[in-house]
Design a protein around this motif. Structure first.
Motif, mmCIF file in Angstrom:
data_model
loop_
_atom_site.group_PDB
_atom_site.id
_atom_site.type_symbol
_atom_site.label_atom_id
_atom_site.label_comp_id
_atom_site.label_asym_id
_atom_site.label_seq_id
_atom_site.Cartn_x
_atom_site.Cartn_y
_atom_site.Cartn_z
ATOM 1 N N UNK A 96 0.742 -1.188 0.140
ATOM 2 C CA UNK A 96 0.081 -0.051 0.047
ATOM 3 C C UNK A 96 0.755 1.262 0.056
ATOM 4 N N UNK A 97 2.331 1.258 0.532
ATOM 5 C CA UNK A 97 2.898 2.505 0.401
ATOM 6 C C UNK A 97 3.138 2.770 -1.094
ATOM 7 N N UNK A 98 3.034 1.878 -2.058
ATOM 8 C CA UNK A 98 3.189 2.132 -3.428
ATOM 9 C C UNK A 98 2.212 3.196 -4.035
ATOM 10 N N UNK A 99 0.800 2.716 -3.291
ATOM 11 C CA UNK A 99 -0.482 3.477 -3.794
ATOM 12 C C UNK A 99 -0.295 4.882 -3.018
ATOM 13 N N UNK A 100 0.260 4.912 -2.098
ATOM 14 C CA UNK A 100 0.209 6.015 -1.075
ATOM 15 C C UNK A 100 1.161 6.981 -2.131
ATOM 16 N N UNK A 101 2.427 6.540 -2.434
ATOM 17 C CA UNK A 101 3.264 7.392 -2.972
ATOM 18 C C UNK A 101 2.744 7.955 -4.214
ATOM 19 N N UNK A 135 -0.505 8.225 -4.882
ATOM 20 C CA UNK A 135 -1.415 9.320 -4.619
ATOM 21 C C UNK A 135 -1.024 10.702 -4.136
ATOM 22 N N UNK A 136 -0.105 10.533 -3.324
ATOM 23 C CA UNK A 136 0.710 11.849 -2.840
ATOM 24 C C UNK A 136 1.213 12.583 -3.942
ATOM 25 N N UNK A 137 1.999 11.938 -4.996
ATOM 26 C CA UNK A 137 2.815 12.431 -6.029
ATOM 27 C C UNK A 137 1.670 13.163 -6.826
ATOM 28 N N UNK A 138 0.545 12.746 -7.140
ATOM 29 C CA UNK A 138 -0.457 13.319 -7.841
ATOM 30 C C UNK A 138 -1.107 14.498 -7.000
ATOM 31 N N UNK A 139 -1.324 14.471 -5.880
ATOM 32 C CA UNK A 139 -1.789 15.483 -4.945
ATOM 33 C C UNK A 139 -0.715 16.576 -5.069
ATOM 34 N N UNK A 140 0.676 16.382 -4.677
ATOM 35 C CA UNK A 140 1.586 17.710 -4.783
ATOM 36 C C UNK A 140 1.674 18.084 -6.105
ATOM 37 N N UNK A 141 1.830 17.446 -7.095
ATOM 38 C CA UNK A 141 1.696 17.655 -8.606
ATOM 39 C C UNK A 141 0.634 18.670 -8.862
ATOM 40 N N UNK A 142 -0.547 18.475 -8.292
ATOM 41 C CA UNK A 142 -1.598 19.342 -8.473
ATOM 42 C C UNK A 142 -1.481 20.652 -7.847
ATOM 43 N N UNK A 143 -1.006 20.571 -6.512
ATOM 44 C CA UNK A 143 -0.642 21.677 -5.802
ATOM 45 C C UNK A 143 0.417 22.714 -6.495
ATOM 46 N N UNK A 144 1.441 22.060 -6.855
ATOM 47 C CA UNK A 144 2.755 22.785 -7.756
ATOM 48 C C UNK A 144 2.062 23.353 -8.984
ATOM 49 N N UNK A 145 1.171 22.755 -9.606
ATOM 50 C CA UNK A 145 0.395 23.542 -10.841
ATOM 51 C C UNK A 145 -0.271 24.658 -10.441
ATOM 52 N N UNK A 146 -0.935 24.521 -9.159
ATOM 53 C CA UNK A 146 -1.631 25.693 -8.703
ATOM 54 C C UNK A 146 -1.085 26.808 -8.515
ATOM 55 N N UNK A 147 0.270 26.589 -7.838
ATOM 56 C CA UNK A 147 1.412 27.397 -7.571
ATOM 57 C C UNK A 147 1.777 28.055 -8.497
ATOM 58 N N UNK A 148 2.244 27.289 -9.728
ATOM 59 C CA UNK A 148 2.814 28.023 -11.106
ATOM 60 C C UNK A 148 1.640 28.793 -11.639
ATOM 61 N N UNK A 149 0.353 28.460 -11.559
ATOM 62 C CA UNK A 149 -0.786 29.342 -12.142
ATOM 63 C C UNK A 149 -0.924 30.583 -11.493
ATOM 64 N N UNK A 181 9.056 8.164 1.235
ATOM 65 C CA UNK A 181 8.269 7.391 0.433
ATOM 66 C C UNK A 181 9.276 7.114 -0.850
ATOM 67 N N UNK A 182 9.626 8.218 -1.531
ATOM 68 C CA UNK A 182 10.238 8.058 -2.519
ATOM 69 C C UNK A 182 11.697 7.582 -2.554
ATOM 70 N N UNK A 183 12.216 7.500 -1.330
ATOM 71 C CA UNK A 183 13.512 6.911 -1.179
ATOM 72 C C UNK A 183 13.481 5.524 -1.493
ATOM 73 N N UNK A 184 12.284 4.618 -1.264
ATOM 74 C CA UNK A 184 12.083 3.299 -1.163
ATOM 75 C C UNK A 184 11.292 2.917 -2.356
ATOM 76 N N UNK A 185 10.550 3.799 -2.931
ATOM 77 C CA UNK A 185 9.654 3.336 -3.799
ATOM 78 C C UNK A 185 9.926 2.512 -5.090
ATOM 79 N N UNK A 186 10.991 2.746 -5.456
ATOM 80 C CA UNK A 186 11.649 2.035 -6.785
ATOM 81 C C UNK A 186 11.868 0.509 -6.347
#
Length: 225
Positions: A29-34, A36-50, A175-180
């Motif tokens: 489930x840690x992979x699913x969590x990674x 999900x969080x990647x998509x969430x943060x990517x959306x936040x960063x897009x909002x920041x850029x906009x 999570x990114x440290x171990x996801x691969x």
């Protein structure tokens, strides 16, 4: 950023069941969590850029010198807000000595900010100085104003939204440290479970075509009968 009510079931009993079951089986489930969080943060960063783009289009453009002075005020204000929020949290936890030490640092930052504000004020016309110069928080994409007082900034940096984004970003980095490696382990587990055979899922469009052919074939057989 409001995501609404979480669609997941939050039940302490189910959590206990999962923790017990995960001792004998790895659900990855840690992979699913990674993801999900990647998509969430990517959306936040897009909002920041906009948001930055909108500010660039709507705010009065300043010279490089004035912009540098404005950024200096912003950065000092943010440091004050962050330290003030931290000092208040330490005080609530009973760590008075640490809180008092931070307040001393805040006083020094306030002096530096006063000097920076004066330099910023002197670098532009009074009419332009009165306009609120905004910037975007890099953590949670909220707007911060150059004239925001310490209380407003402390409320922001100590608020649930900002602190929540910090927690999410820190957890994602962890999570990114171990996801691969974890993805490789999941792949090996799936191959072992299927006996080395690749699990093929027919595309949805092909599934519909297969069902349609099967339905037509069944209809013909019924008519012949």
């Amino acid at each position: 950023m409001d995501l609404g009510e979480c669609p997941k079931i939050h039940d302490l009993a189910l959590r206990a069941d999962y923790e017990l079951a995960s001792k004998t089986k790895d659900y990855f489930y840690d992979i699913d969590a990674t993801e999900h969080l990647e998509a969430f943060i990517a959306d936040c960063d897009r909002r920041t850029t906009a948001a930055k783009q909108r500010l660039a289009e709507t705010q009065e453009e300043l010279s490089a010198e004035v912009t540098e002075k404005a950024n200096a005020v912003h950065e000092l204000a943010e440091q004050i807000g962050q330290k003030l929020a931290r000092a208040e949290a330490l005080g609530e936890e009973g760590m008075v000595e640490e809180s008092v030490k931070l307040m001393g640092e805040i006083d020094e930052l306030r002096k530096k900010k006063a000097v920076a504000e004066q330099e910023y004020r002197n670098s532009m016309p009074a009419s332009s100085y009165q306009q609120q110069k905004l910037r975007v928080c890099e953590v949670c994409s909220a707007y911060l104003g150059i004239h925001d007082n310490d209380r407003r900034l402390a409320d922001h940096f100590g608020g649930k939204l900002h602190l929540g984004f910090i927690t999410i970003r820190e957890k994602l980095a962890e999570l990114k440290k171990t996801v691969d490696k974890r993805r490789e382990e999941r792949g090996a587990s799936e191959r072992e479970r299927t006996g080395g055979r690749r699990h093929y899922t027919q595309p949805l469009s092909q599934q519909k075509q297969t069902r349609s052919r099967s339905h037509r074939s069944s209809s013909k057989e019924r008519r012949r009968d």
